[in-house]
Design a protein around this motif. Structure first.
Motif, PDB file in Angstrom:
ATOM      1  N   LEU A  62       0.828  -1.206   0.000  1.00  0.00           N
ATOM      2  CA  LEU A  62       0.000   0.000   0.000  1.00  0.00           C
ATOM      3  C   LEU A  62       0.865   1.260   0.000  1.00  0.00           C
ATOM      4  O   LEU A  62       0.628   2.196  -0.776  1.00  0.00           O
ATOM      5  N   ILE A  63       1.887   1.280   0.855  1.00  0.00           N
ATOM      6  CA  ILE A  63       2.766   2.455   0.940  1.00  0.00           C
ATOM      7  C   ILE A  63       3.492   2.678  -0.383  1.00  0.00           C
ATOM      8  O   ILE A  63       3.557   3.805  -0.894  1.00  0.00           O
ATOM      9  N   LEU A  64       4.037   1.605  -0.961  1.00  0.00           N
ATOM     10  CA  LEU A  64       4.761   1.730  -2.231  1.00  0.00           C
ATOM     11  C   LEU A  64       3.829   2.162  -3.355  1.00  0.00           C
ATOM     12  O   LEU A  64       4.229   2.922  -4.254  1.00  0.00           O
ATOM     13  N   THR A  65       2.582   1.708  -3.308  1.00  0.00           N
ATOM     14  CA  THR A  65       1.598   2.131  -4.306  1.00  0.00           C
ATOM     15  C   THR A  65       1.319   3.626  -4.189  1.00  0.00           C
ATOM     16  O   THR A  65       1.269   4.344  -5.202  1.00  0.00           O
ATOM     17  N   LEU A  66       1.158   4.108  -2.957  1.00  0.00           N
ATOM     18  CA  LEU A  66       0.893   5.537  -2.741  1.00  0.00           C
ATOM     19  C   LEU A  66       2.075   6.400  -3.184  1.00  0.00           C
ATOM     20  O   LEU A  66       1.897   7.416  -3.858  1.00  0.00           O
ATOM     21  N   VAL A  67       3.295   5.977  -2.821  1.00  0.00           N
ATOM     22  CA  VAL A  67       4.482   6.730  -3.240  1.00  0.00           C
ATOM     23  C   VAL A  67       4.604   6.704  -4.761  1.00  0.00           C
ATOM     24  O   VAL A  67       4.920   7.716  -5.394  1.00  0.00           O
ATOM     25  N   GLY A  68       4.342   5.542  -5.345  1.00  0.00           N
ATOM     26  CA  GLY A  68       4.403   5.414  -6.794  1.00  0.00           C
ATOM     27  C   GLY A  68       3.387   6.293  -7.497  1.00  0.00           C
ATOM     28  O   GLY A  68       3.649   6.818  -8.591  1.00  0.00           O
TER      29      GLY A  68
END
Length: 195
Positions: free
Chosen positions: A29-35
């Motif tokens: 989820l965090i990597l998706t948001l940063v991406g």
């Protein structure tokens, strides 16, 4: 690889991909948001050659600009990689979404890296060596040996050797080597270099 080994490996693929998706969901989820803030399109989907040459849609975290040409990594220009993408590639976190491909049975944790349908030399070399009898994988002998798709004949030979000698202990060895940082991942063409 014997049928018994194949069945055991599929069991571990299911187990580890399910655990990875559940336990890793906060990181995903965090990597998706940063991406999303990095490129506006955090997930990268691309049709690849699967088992028995059947197409499937591979999913990864996007590491390159959305308008990058759909070519093998070694043909893409390094300038296409975003700063966050460099971090993802260096840490291999861009591979995490492929756990979904593994869970669905389109891939294995260990197997030949799936190529594009326009990589005809590699497809032919792998077909001659029965590489497409196995599921493609996230990692394997070629990956931990720094062999990528820029050398298709060597890659096909390495894939064949891996599959012929693949055992359950070897399966775990390739996973552990990858998690410990062995291998550099797919290379990209240096900025401005024409091939």
């Amino acid at each position: 690889m014997s049928q018994g080994t194949y069945t055991v490996i599929r069991f571990f693929d299911l187990l580890f991909s399910a655990l990875g998706l559940v336990i890793g969901s906060p990181a995903l989820l965090i990597l998706t948001l940063v991406g999303f803030f990095d490129t506006g399109s955090p997930l990268f989907r691309q049709e690849r050659v699967g088992r028995h040459k059947k197409p499937f849609v591979l999913v990864k975290f996007r590491t390159m600009k959305p308008d990058t040409a759909s070519v093998a990594s070694h043909l893409a220009d390094a300038s296409s990689i975003t700063p966050f993408g460099r971090f993802l590639r260096r840490t291999k976190l861009d591979e995490l979404p492929q756990l979904w491909n593994v869970f669905k049975g389109e891939m294995s944790l260990v197997g030949p890296r799936p190529c594009l349908f326009n990589q005809q030399e590699l497809i032919d070399a792998r077909a001659m060596r029965d590489v497409y009898e196995a599921r493609p994988g996230i990692t394997g002998l070629a990956q931990v040996s720094d062999i990528d798709m820029s050398t298709p004949q060597l890659l096909a030979e390495t894939d064949q050797r891996m599959l012929r000698e693949l055992t359950v202990p070897a399966y775990f060895r390739y996973i552990l080597l990858t998690l410990s940082g062995k291998g550099v991942g797919d290379r990209v063409r240096p900025s401005g270099k024409v091939e």
